[in-house]
Design a protein around this motif. Sequence first.
Motif: not given
Length: 246
Positions: A8, A4-5, A41-42, A44-45, A48-49
């Motif tokens: 992203e 996922t990272c 947003e990307a 920040q996401n 978080r990941q």
Amino acid sequence: MVTTCQLELAALLKELQTRCQAHRVGWERLKGAFLARQTREAVQNLHRQCQILNSMAAIDALTLGADTNREVNNIRKELQQLRGVVDGVQDSQADCEAARERRAILDWITPIDYATQQSDFIHRRHPGTGEWLLDSAEFKRWLGTKKQTLLCPGIPGAGKTILTSIVIEDLVTRFGKDESVGIAYVYCNFQRNDQQKAEDILASILKQLAHARALLPGEPGHPLMKSIRSRCYREIPWQHASGNPG
């Protein structure tokens, strides 16, 4: 989580490249790309990941450490149990060797053993037989007085042997665990005159008294008569007695 990272990061890189191409050259172009809402947003996401990934890694490390510690403790317990088993086997071997040596010394005194006869006679006893003798005033007086003789005469077949075995069993029951009391007996038989000379009877009494002792004279811890042990070693074929070849 790692995949996922990666996705992203790839999406963020593509977005940055696209925005850099669409804005002014230089710092303004790069600044505009980072200020874009979707880009923020990307990022920040992605942050978080990364935090989640770090937390999961920390939890995995703690779990692995706990499992490892548990396994180490289990191995230690198993080693302690194994050590106890080994010590028990060694103690058992030492006890067996000491028992063989003890039997050899007692048999060196005399091979004659009246315990088999005592067991045979007492098993012939019917319930209640001989209670009158054990309850008699004469027996109780003899039992409670030192240096006394209890004489029980009777014709052949009257039951003297069975009564004797009953008295012996009663004495063993009363005093069998008391080393201050010695119990020894002999069943005389005219058919065994060759085994019941005076020295044979005395040797049998000595053997029985020694057998009842926790330590034989000359055994480690016994303070007296160590010369008996050295004499036994000279006369007993120890290798044969202990089961060793040669």
